[in-house]
Design an enzyme around this catalytic site. Sequence first.
Site, PDB file in Angstrom:
ATOM      1  N   CYS A  51       0.959  -1.032  -0.041  1.00 18.06           N
ATOM      2  CA  CYS A  51      -0.019  -0.078   0.016  1.00 18.06           C
ATOM      3  C   CYS A  51       0.912   1.234  -0.002  1.00 18.06           C
ATOM      4  O   CYS A  51       1.837   1.548   0.830  1.00 18.06           O
ATOM      5  CB  CYS A  51      -0.917  -0.070   1.249  1.00 18.06           C
ATOM      6  SG  CYS A  51      -1.785   1.597   1.646  1.00 18.06           S
ATOM      7  N   CYS A 102      -3.741   7.365  -1.413  1.00 20.87           N
ATOM      8  CA  CYS A 102      -5.132   7.433  -2.162  1.00 20.87           C
ATOM      9  C   CYS A 102      -6.237   7.942  -1.167  1.00 20.87           C
ATOM     10  O   CYS A 102      -7.271   8.319  -1.621  1.00 20.87           O
ATOM     11  CB  CYS A 102      -5.573   5.886  -2.704  1.00 20.87           C
ATOM     12  SG  CYS A 102      -4.012   5.188  -3.410  1.00 20.87           S
ATOM     13  N   THR A 123      -4.025   4.846   7.682  1.00 23.02           N
ATOM     14  CA  THR A 123      -2.918   4.508   6.432  1.00 23.02           C
ATOM     15  C   THR A 123      -2.106   5.452   5.992  1.00 23.02           C
ATOM     16  O   THR A 123      -2.519   6.614   5.740  1.00 23.02           O
ATOM     17  CB  THR A 123      -3.865   4.210   5.012  1.00 23.02           C
ATOM     18  OG1 THR A 123      -4.650   3.126   5.260  1.00 23.02           O
ATOM     19  CG2 THR A 123      -3.094   3.884   4.062  1.00 23.02           C
ATOM     20  N   GLU A 168       0.014   1.437   9.224  1.00 23.16           N
ATOM     21  CA  GLU A 168      -1.475   1.546   9.600  1.00 23.16           C
ATOM     22  C   GLU A 168      -0.851   2.307  11.165  1.00 23.16           C
ATOM     23  O   GLU A 168      -0.190   1.813  11.758  1.00 23.16           O
ATOM     24  CB  GLU A 168      -2.410   0.354   9.782  1.00 23.16           C
ATOM     25  CG  GLU A 168      -2.831  -0.171   8.440  1.00 23.16           C
ATOM     26  CD  GLU A 168      -3.546   0.824   7.577  1.00 23.16           C
ATOM     27  OE1 GLU A 168      -4.576   1.467   7.992  1.00 23.16           O
ATOM     28  OE2 GLU A 168      -3.496   0.929   6.527  1.00 23.16           O
ATOM     29  N   HIS A 197     -12.911   5.044  -2.899  1.00 28.66           N
ATOM     30  CA  HIS A 197     -11.909   4.210  -2.486  1.00 28.66           C
ATOM     31  C   HIS A 197     -12.187   2.821  -2.700  1.00 28.66           C
ATOM     32  O   HIS A 197     -11.400   1.877  -2.883  1.00 28.66           O
ATOM     33  CB  HIS A 197     -11.727   4.582  -0.905  1.00 28.66           C
ATOM     34  CG  HIS A 197     -10.433   4.277  -0.482  1.00 28.66           C
ATOM     35  ND1 HIS A 197      -9.399   5.018  -1.370  1.00 28.66           N
ATOM     36  CD2 HIS A 197     -10.058   3.687   0.397  1.00 28.66           C
ATOM     37  CE1 HIS A 197      -8.244   4.479  -0.548  1.00 28.66           C
ATOM     38  NE2 HIS A 197      -8.804   3.727   0.291  1.00 28.66           N
ATOM     39  N   TYR A 237      -9.417   0.167  -4.840  1.00 25.03           N
ATOM     40  CA  TYR A 237      -9.061  -1.341  -4.694  1.00 25.03           C
ATOM     41  C   TYR A 237      -9.076  -2.085  -5.982  1.00 25.03           C
ATOM     42  O   TYR A 237      -8.054  -3.182  -5.852  1.00 25.03           O
ATOM     43  CB  TYR A 237      -9.869  -1.720  -3.518  1.00 25.03           C
ATOM     44  CG  TYR A 237      -9.443  -1.526  -2.151  1.00 25.03           C
ATOM     45  CD1 TYR A 237      -9.064  -0.190  -1.639  1.00 25.03           C
ATOM     46  CD2 TYR A 237      -9.091  -2.489  -1.086  1.00 25.03           C
ATOM     47  CE1 TYR A 237      -8.670  -0.054  -0.461  1.00 25.03           C
ATOM     48  CE2 TYR A 237      -8.450  -2.361   0.200  1.00 25.03           C
ATOM     49  CZ  TYR A 237      -8.104  -0.829   0.382  1.00 25.03           C
ATOM     50  OH  TYR A 237      -7.947  -0.541   1.640  1.00 25.03           O
ATOM     51  N   CYS A 276      -4.896  -0.629  -6.830  1.00 34.18           N
ATOM     52  CA  CYS A 276      -3.591  -0.869  -6.004  1.00 34.18           C
ATOM     53  C   CYS A 276      -3.579  -2.543  -5.761  1.00 34.18           C
ATOM     54  O   CYS A 276      -2.341  -2.922  -5.957  1.00 34.18           O
ATOM     55  CB  CYS A 276      -3.554  -0.293  -4.809  1.00 34.18           C
ATOM     56  SG  CYS A 276      -4.978  -0.760  -3.407  1.00 34.18           S
ATOM     57  N   GLU A 304      -6.080  -6.063   4.705  1.00 31.48           N
ATOM     58  CA  GLU A 304      -6.374  -4.821   4.066  1.00 31.48           C
ATOM     59  C   GLU A 304      -7.161  -5.098   3.081  1.00 31.48           C
ATOM     60  O   GLU A 304      -8.279  -4.334   2.907  1.00 31.48           O
ATOM     61  CB  GLU A 304      -5.228  -4.301   3.475  1.00 31.48           C
ATOM     62  CG  GLU A 304      -5.411  -2.817   3.218  1.00 31.48           C
ATOM     63  CD  GLU A 304      -4.226  -1.810   2.774  1.00 31.48           C
ATOM     64  OE1 GLU A 304      -3.490  -2.407   1.848  1.00 31.48           O
ATOM     65  OE2 GLU A 304      -4.075  -0.775   3.323  1.00 31.48           O
TER      66      GLU A 304
HETATM   67 FE1  SF4 Z   1      -3.349   1.648   0.120  1.00 31.88          FE
HETATM   68 FE2  SF4 Z   1      -4.809   0.654  -2.101  1.00 31.88          FE
HETATM   69 FE3  SF4 Z   1      -6.025   2.433  -0.227  1.00 31.88          FE
HETATM   70 FE4  SF4 Z   1      -4.092   3.209  -1.854  1.00 31.88          FE
HETATM   71  S1  SF4 Z   1      -6.259   2.469  -2.513  1.00 31.88           S
HETATM   72  S2  SF4 Z   1      -4.043   3.950   0.153  1.00 31.88           S
HETATM   73  S3  SF4 Z   1      -2.520   1.655  -2.003  1.00 31.88           S
HETATM   74  S4  SF4 Z   1      -5.119   0.467   0.014  1.00 31.88           S
HETATM   75 FE    FE Z   2      -6.358   0.720   2.240  1.00 32.08          FE
END
Ligand code: SF4
Ligand code: FE
Length: 489
Positions: A101, A105, A186, A249, A284, A288, A291, A433
């Site tokens: 991660c 984001c 995060t 985290e 968000h 996912y 990422c 996660e």
């Molecule tokens: Fe982390 Fe993925 Fe969330 Fe971006 S979208 S902050 S890489 S978990």
């Molecule tokens: Fe996350």
Amino acid sequence: MPTMRTADRYVRSLRELELVLYVDGERVADPTTHPRVRPAINAVAATYALAHDPRHRELATAHSDLVRAPVNRFTHLFTQPQDLVRKLELQRVLGRLTGTCFQRCVGMDGINALFVATWEAGGDAHARFVAWLEQVQRSDDVINGAMTDPKGDRSKRPGEQPEQYLRVVERRPEGVVLRGAKIHQTGAANAHQILVMPGMAMRPGEEDFAIAAALPVDAPGVTMVLGRQPSDERKGGPDAGNARYSGQEVVVLFDDVFVPWERVFLDGQLGPCATLLETFAGYHRASYGGCKPGNLDVLIGAASLLTRLHGVERASHVRDKLVEMAHLTETVHGLGLGASSKSTQHGSGVWQVDPVLANVCKHNVTRLPYEIVRLAEDLAGGLMATMPSLADLRHPVIGEALRTVVGSDERALALRLVESMSYGAGSVPLRIECMHGAGSPQAQRIVLERAVDWEAKVRAARRLAGLPPREGEPIEDRRVDAEIDDAGQ
Ligand code: SF4
Ligand code: FE
């Protein structure tokens, strides 16, 4: 004209902060050199490096109408429909580059959601927010999007257990005073600013909990405590798995933190806060699909490498398992891209993802990576449980004998990578996660039940079954039926 930070200037900028950060019971003087923190800083630094990399600059930057210059995409508004697709593509590149991660984001998605919510709030909320965002785009700061309250006993409302929620405890002529905590933060210890937002829809009487505001990470009264992860002590060492990068985290404690009014964007406006939550969740949950496929590319690569080192890469069941892993990974990515492509423009000018596809994307992320991890562990073999440390493998007395029976450094390092990505040392454990980040599975099912157009489905079924239209029902499709019946008559 703003200049986008480089990775080097980003890391140096963290040293200028007076962050109060605890790791394993000790106050950290310089996070940039701490072995538990530096790998997570490295992952964020990658978001800066790509903005200056000719191969990725187009993805990693965007033109901002606010500051009339290119900015890092992580501070950018989704003002064009393709901004949402580019975000996903950038997240996949970064997910593959770091294998973890990269933490930036939540801030990006939070910025866009708050742009929408403050626009709906009216008054001068939007102007205050835009003024702050301009500053963020110019400074190229990392924004820690802070949503999740501890919540304590879920059967109780915030008013019954205020200590479990971030809240306004005082309103002064110059600003507000915040008390409480945000958890699962995060990348908070690698950020420059915290953007607090409510983590759930509030009801009348709960206005003190409906607060959205920005503050520096080192504002007086802010204390951060790093989350502890399995085998964390391996970070920075040869057995880390992911040799360079990590997620992060953090628990963030707010002990009467003052925020001036110009950085308070929503204060008690329940409707806009609900909009903020829904919009953020959509963004968000689609993220996912960017990422995680990037991370899974690395896991598939590590599993594939191990099959070669084990000499089983030609076996048909091995190839089929790798194909299955790729197929599941692309399923998630396709859903994220679908949610981003099927976007609609909000009145504020910002584009929003398709809520159904975004939630289906994240819901699949709570399942498919588990199967991918299972297949990776299957292909990696039982040696993952037995593999000695690199120190043993390289030991002058026992090293040679060990390498003869358990294999080379190459095999050990690849196994450690699979281990760290499934449940281990190098990064935030991928599976936890995937399960809870951007909302636990039930949160997606609640949105889906609300967002799916059930009546359209019932209408289609009634029509094709030969049932008459119900009163007031749209009949356009029945007109098509009639046109087709009459065709050629
Ligand atoms: Fe982390 Fe993925 Fe969330 Fe971006 S979208 S902050 S890489 S978990
Ligand atoms: Fe996350």
